[in-house]
Design an enzyme around this catalytic site. Structure first.
Site, PDB file in Angstrom:
ATOM      1  N   THR A 220      -9.835   3.781  11.766  1.00 25.77           N
ATOM      2  CA  THR A 220      -9.582   2.888  12.909  1.00 25.77           C
ATOM      3  C   THR A 220      -8.942   3.610  14.093  1.00 25.77           C
ATOM      4  O   THR A 220      -8.807   3.033  15.163  1.00 25.77           O
ATOM      5  CB  THR A 220      -8.691   1.712  12.478  1.00 25.77           C
ATOM      6  OG1 THR A 220      -7.526   2.236  11.821  1.00 25.77           O
ATOM      7  CG2 THR A 220      -9.424   0.789  11.537  1.00 25.77           C
TER       8      THR A 220
ATOM      9  N   ASP B 166      -3.584   4.433  -1.545  1.00 23.39           N
ATOM     10  CA  ASP B 166      -4.458   4.882  -0.446  1.00 23.39           C
ATOM     11  C   ASP B 166      -4.432   6.406  -0.385  1.00 23.39           C
ATOM     12  O   ASP B 166      -3.660   6.989   0.365  1.00 23.39           O
ATOM     13  CB  ASP B 166      -3.953   4.252   0.857  1.00 23.39           C
ATOM     14  CG  ASP B 166      -4.747   4.702   2.067  1.00 23.39           C
ATOM     15  OD1 ASP B 166      -5.912   5.128   1.892  1.00 23.39           O
ATOM     16  OD2 ASP B 166      -4.200   4.615   3.178  1.00 23.39           O
TER      17      ASP B 166
ATOM     18  N   LYS C 156       0.849  -1.204   0.000  1.00 26.24           N
ATOM     19  CA  LYS C 156       0.000   0.000   0.000  1.00 26.24           C
ATOM     20  C   LYS C 156       0.880   1.248   0.000  1.00 26.24           C
ATOM     21  O   LYS C 156       1.830   1.356   0.784  1.00 26.24           O
ATOM     22  CB  LYS C 156      -0.903   0.016   1.236  1.00 26.24           C
ATOM     23  CG  LYS C 156      -1.808   1.241   1.301  1.00 26.24           C
ATOM     24  CD  LYS C 156      -2.827   1.121   2.420  1.00 26.24           C
ATOM     25  CE  LYS C 156      -2.347   1.640   3.741  1.00 26.24           C
ATOM     26  NZ  LYS C 156      -2.311   3.117   3.866  1.00 26.24           N
TER      27      LYS C 156
ATOM     28  N   ARG D  65      -2.697  -5.503  14.789  1.00 27.24           N
ATOM     29  CA  ARG D  65      -1.461  -5.612  15.557  1.00 27.24           C
ATOM     30  C   ARG D  65      -1.225  -7.055  15.969  1.00 27.24           C
ATOM     31  O   ARG D  65      -2.117  -7.666  16.580  1.00 27.24           O
ATOM     32  CB  ARG D  65      -1.541  -4.747  16.832  1.00 27.24           C
ATOM     33  CG  ARG D  65      -1.546  -3.239  16.568  1.00 27.24           C
ATOM     34  CD  ARG D  65      -0.186  -2.774  16.070  1.00 27.24           C
ATOM     35  NE  ARG D  65      -0.134  -1.347  15.806  1.00 27.24           N
ATOM     36  CZ  ARG D  65      -0.350  -0.774  14.612  1.00 27.24           C
ATOM     37  NH1 ARG D  65      -0.660  -1.523  13.566  1.00 27.24           N
ATOM     38  NH2 ARG D  65      -0.238   0.522  14.455  1.00 27.24           N
TER      39      ARG D  65
ATOM     40  N   LYS E 192      -7.436   8.154  -0.034  1.00 32.18           N
ATOM     41  CA  LYS E 192      -8.633   8.562   0.727  1.00 32.18           C
ATOM     42  C   LYS E 192      -9.224   9.847   0.157  1.00 32.18           C
ATOM     43  O   LYS E 192      -9.331  10.880   0.827  1.00 32.18           O
ATOM     44  CB  LYS E 192      -8.304   8.750   2.208  1.00 32.18           C
ATOM     45  CG  LYS E 192      -7.925   7.465   2.912  1.00 32.18           C
ATOM     46  CD  LYS E 192      -7.866   7.643   4.409  1.00 32.18           C
ATOM     47  CE  LYS E 192      -7.390   6.380   5.104  1.00 32.18           C
ATOM     48  NZ  LYS E 192      -5.991   6.025   4.792  1.00 32.18           N
ATOM     49  N   LEU E 193      -9.633   9.763  -1.094  1.00 36.78           N
ATOM     50  CA  LEU E 193     -10.145  10.957  -1.772  1.00 36.78           C
ATOM     51  C   LEU E 193     -11.485  11.385  -1.173  1.00 36.78           C
ATOM     52  O   LEU E 193     -12.315  10.557  -0.787  1.00 36.78           O
ATOM     53  CB  LEU E 193     -10.327  10.672  -3.266  1.00 36.78           C
ATOM     54  CG  LEU E 193      -9.063  10.273  -4.027  1.00 36.78           C
ATOM     55  CD1 LEU E 193      -9.405   9.935  -5.475  1.00 36.78           C
ATOM     56  CD2 LEU E 193      -8.008  11.361  -3.969  1.00 36.78           C
TER      57      LEU E 193
ATOM     58  N   ASP F 118     -13.904  15.008  -2.148  1.00 36.39           N
ATOM     59  CA  ASP F 118     -13.967  16.355  -2.731  1.00 36.39           C
ATOM     60  C   ASP F 118     -15.299  16.443  -3.470  1.00 36.39           C
ATOM     61  O   ASP F 118     -16.131  15.519  -3.365  1.00 36.39           O
ATOM     62  CB  ASP F 118     -12.761  16.550  -3.676  1.00 36.39           C
ATOM     63  CG  ASP F 118     -12.372  18.023  -3.855  1.00 36.39           C
ATOM     64  OD1 ASP F 118     -13.285  18.863  -3.999  1.00 36.39           O
ATOM     65  OD2 ASP F 118     -11.166  18.319  -3.864  1.00 36.39           O
TER      66      ASP F 118
ATOM     67  N   GLY G 216     -17.860  16.025  -6.515  1.00 32.32           N
ATOM     68  CA  GLY G 216     -17.961  14.854  -7.377  1.00 32.32           C
ATOM     69  C   GLY G 216     -17.071  14.908  -8.602  1.00 32.32           C
ATOM     70  O   GLY G 216     -16.368  13.935  -8.923  1.00 32.32           O
ATOM     71  N   ASN G 217     -17.066  16.035  -9.300  1.00 27.99           N
ATOM     72  CA  ASN G 217     -16.294  16.113 -10.539  1.00 27.99           C
ATOM     73  C   ASN G 217     -14.812  15.896 -10.275  1.00 27.99           C
ATOM     74  O   ASN G 217     -14.120  15.187 -11.027  1.00 27.99           O
ATOM     75  CB  ASN G 217     -16.521  17.471 -11.209  1.00 27.99           C
ATOM     76  CG  ASN G 217     -15.748  17.600 -12.506  1.00 27.99           C
ATOM     77  OD1 ASN G 217     -16.033  16.896 -13.467  1.00 27.99           O
ATOM     78  ND2 ASN G 217     -14.740  18.457 -12.520  1.00 27.99           N
ATOM     79  N   THR G 218     -14.314  16.481  -9.187  1.00 26.56           N
ATOM     80  CA  THR G 218     -12.892  16.346  -8.869  1.00 26.56           C
ATOM     81  C   THR G 218     -12.548  14.909  -8.503  1.00 26.56           C
ATOM     82  O   THR G 218     -11.513  14.366  -8.918  1.00 26.56           O
ATOM     83  CB  THR G 218     -12.536  17.317  -7.716  1.00 26.56           C
ATOM     84  OG1 THR G 218     -12.825  18.640  -8.154  1.00 26.56           O
ATOM     85  CG2 THR G 218     -11.083  17.224  -7.318  1.00 26.56           C
TER      86      THR G 218
ATOM     87  N   ARG H 257       3.392  -0.034  10.684  1.00 27.95           N
ATOM     88  CA  ARG H 257       4.514   0.127  11.620  1.00 27.95           C
ATOM     89  C   ARG H 257       5.061  -1.151  12.235  1.00 27.95           C
ATOM     90  O   ARG H 257       6.285  -1.245  12.409  1.00 27.95           O
ATOM     91  CB  ARG H 257       4.125   1.164  12.690  1.00 27.95           C
ATOM     92  CG  ARG H 257       4.090   2.573  12.115  1.00 27.95           C
ATOM     93  CD  ARG H 257       3.347   3.552  12.992  1.00 27.95           C
ATOM     94  NE  ARG H 257       1.911   3.330  12.938  1.00 27.95           N
ATOM     95  CZ  ARG H 257       1.008   4.073  13.555  1.00 27.95           C
ATOM     96  NH1 ARG H 257       1.408   5.106  14.288  1.00 27.95           N
ATOM     97  NH2 ARG H 257      -0.274   3.807  13.447  1.00 27.95           N
TER      98      ARG H 257
HETATM   99  O1  OMP Z   1      -7.338   3.336   4.453  1.00 25.70           O
HETATM  100  C1  OMP Z   1      -6.472   2.857   5.196  1.00 25.70           C
HETATM  101  O2  OMP Z   1      -5.595   2.119   4.765  1.00 25.70           O
HETATM  102  C2  OMP Z   1      -6.604   3.107   6.647  1.00 25.70           C
HETATM  103  C3  OMP Z   1      -7.891   3.298   7.123  1.00 25.70           C
HETATM  104  C4  OMP Z   1      -8.116   3.316   8.506  1.00 25.70           C
HETATM  105  O3  OMP Z   1      -9.258   3.419   8.967  1.00 25.70           O
HETATM  106  N1  OMP Z   1      -7.060   3.181   9.329  1.00 25.70           N
HETATM  107  C5  OMP Z   1      -5.774   3.047   8.884  1.00 25.70           C
HETATM  108  O4  OMP Z   1      -4.861   2.907   9.707  1.00 25.70           O
HETATM  109  N2  OMP Z   1      -5.525   3.060   7.529  1.00 25.70           N
HETATM  110  C6  OMP Z   1      -4.131   2.992   7.025  1.00 25.70           C
HETATM  111  O5  OMP Z   1      -3.567   1.735   7.388  1.00 25.70           O
HETATM  112  C7  OMP Z   1      -2.205   1.881   7.768  1.00 25.70           C
HETATM  113  C8  OMP Z   1      -2.052   1.381   9.183  1.00 25.70           C
HETATM  114  O6  OMP Z   1      -0.726   1.533   9.579  1.00 25.70           O
HETATM  115  P1  OMP Z   1      -0.193   0.998  10.966  1.00 25.70           P
HETATM  116  O7  OMP Z   1      -1.060   1.572  12.052  1.00 25.70           O
HETATM  117  O8  OMP Z   1       1.207   1.512  11.008  1.00 25.70           O
HETATM  118  O9  OMP Z   1      -0.290  -0.516  10.906  1.00 25.70           O
HETATM  119  C9  OMP Z   1      -1.840   3.342   7.585  1.00 25.70           C
HETATM  120  O10 OMP Z   1      -1.213   3.469   6.317  1.00 25.70           O
HETATM  121  C10 OMP Z   1      -3.177   4.059   7.584  1.00 25.70           C
HETATM  122  O11 OMP Z   1      -3.156   5.203   6.741  1.00 25.70           O
END
Ligand code: OMP
Length: 230
Positions: free
Chosen positions: A119, A65, A38, A180, A67-68, A70, A72-74, A210
């Site tokens: 999350t 990733d 990702k 985790r 996460k757009l 904006d 609709g057109n954009t 991480r």
């Molecule tokens: O869309 C995502 O990937 C995402 C959505 C979400 O609700 N929570 C979330 O942590 N993420 C992504 O998932 C990855 C989690 O990373 P770690 O917390 O380091 O495992 C990061 O790149 C976040 O940007």
């Protein structure tokens, strides 16, 4: 043809690193233990979109990733532009106008994932952000809207995966960050489960950053996570 039962495909490694060189070094160290990567804000804004194209051409699976969210057109035109990069997945926030625009812009090989409730949010965070629903209810509402609009997959925590499966059915993708391995630091994640718990809850893919990017032996961590996803 990729083997759909290859449990490596269930792990998406988040390349949340400062440079393409560091991302490439991590991918080399992980080797054939991972198949899916990702690229998000950090790397995407530092040359990561060109890397996404290269990885896809090299046969790896790529999730962009962005996460757009904006007008609709954009969103529609942005999604159309990303459709040419060879990635499998692209994220948008799960707002009805945004999701409908993403579906209009999506190319044939790009699946759109709708991020329901991040999350890192718990019920108190959702209230503070102005939502009148607890997280689980907001995830369910957005998953139902996503299914109605024709979105391919849902991003939620593994805690909501079973309920979301009931909403999107067997063909909707469920992708869960906030994962985790037992004993790992949660950091800013609030809705957390282990890879094994997520698998048991019926997810299609987990996203882990991480615990892998910060590991002394990232390949070993990847292999251990993949073994929980078998
Ligand atoms: O869309 C995502 O990937 C995402 C959505 C979400 O609700 N929570 C979330 O942590 N993420 C992504 O998932 C990855 C989690 O990373 P770690 O917390 O380091 O495992 C990061 O790149 C976040 O940007």
């Amino acid at each position: 043809m990729p083997n759909p039962t290859d449990s490596r495909d269930r792990l998406i490694v988040a390349l949340d690193l400062p440079s393409v060189a560091e991302a490439e070094a991590l991918i080399d160290r992980i080797g054939d233990a991972a198949t899916f990567y990702k690229i998000g804000y950090r790397l995407g804004y530092s040359g990561g979109l060109a890397l996404a194209e290269r990885l896809a051409k090299a046969g790896l699976k790529v999730f962009i990733d962005l996460k757009l969210h904006d007008i609709g057109n954009t969103v529609e035109e942005g999604v159309r532009a990303v459709s040419g990069l060879g990635a499998r997945f692209l994220t948008v926030h799960a707002y009805p106008q945004t999701m409908a625009a993403a579906v209009r812009g999506r190319g044939p090989d790009l699946k759109i994932l709708a991020v329901t409730v991040l999350t890192s949010y718990d019920d108190a965070d959702a209230t503070e952000a102005g939502y009148g629903l607890p997280v689980a209810a907001l995830v369910a509402k957005r998953a139902a809207q996503a299914r109605e609009i024709g979105i391919d997959g849902i991003v939620c925590s593994a805690a909501e995966a079973a309920s979301v499966r009931g909403i999107v059915g067997p063909d909707g993708l469920i992708v869960t960050p906030g994962i985790r391995p037992a004993g790992a630091e949660a950091g800013d994640q609030k809705r957390v489960m282990t890879p094994g718990q997520a698998r048991a809850a019926g997810i299609d893919h987990v996203v882990v950053g991480r615990p892998i990017t910060g590991a002394a032996d990232p390949r070993a961590v990847v292999q251990s996570i993949v073994s929980e996803l078998a």
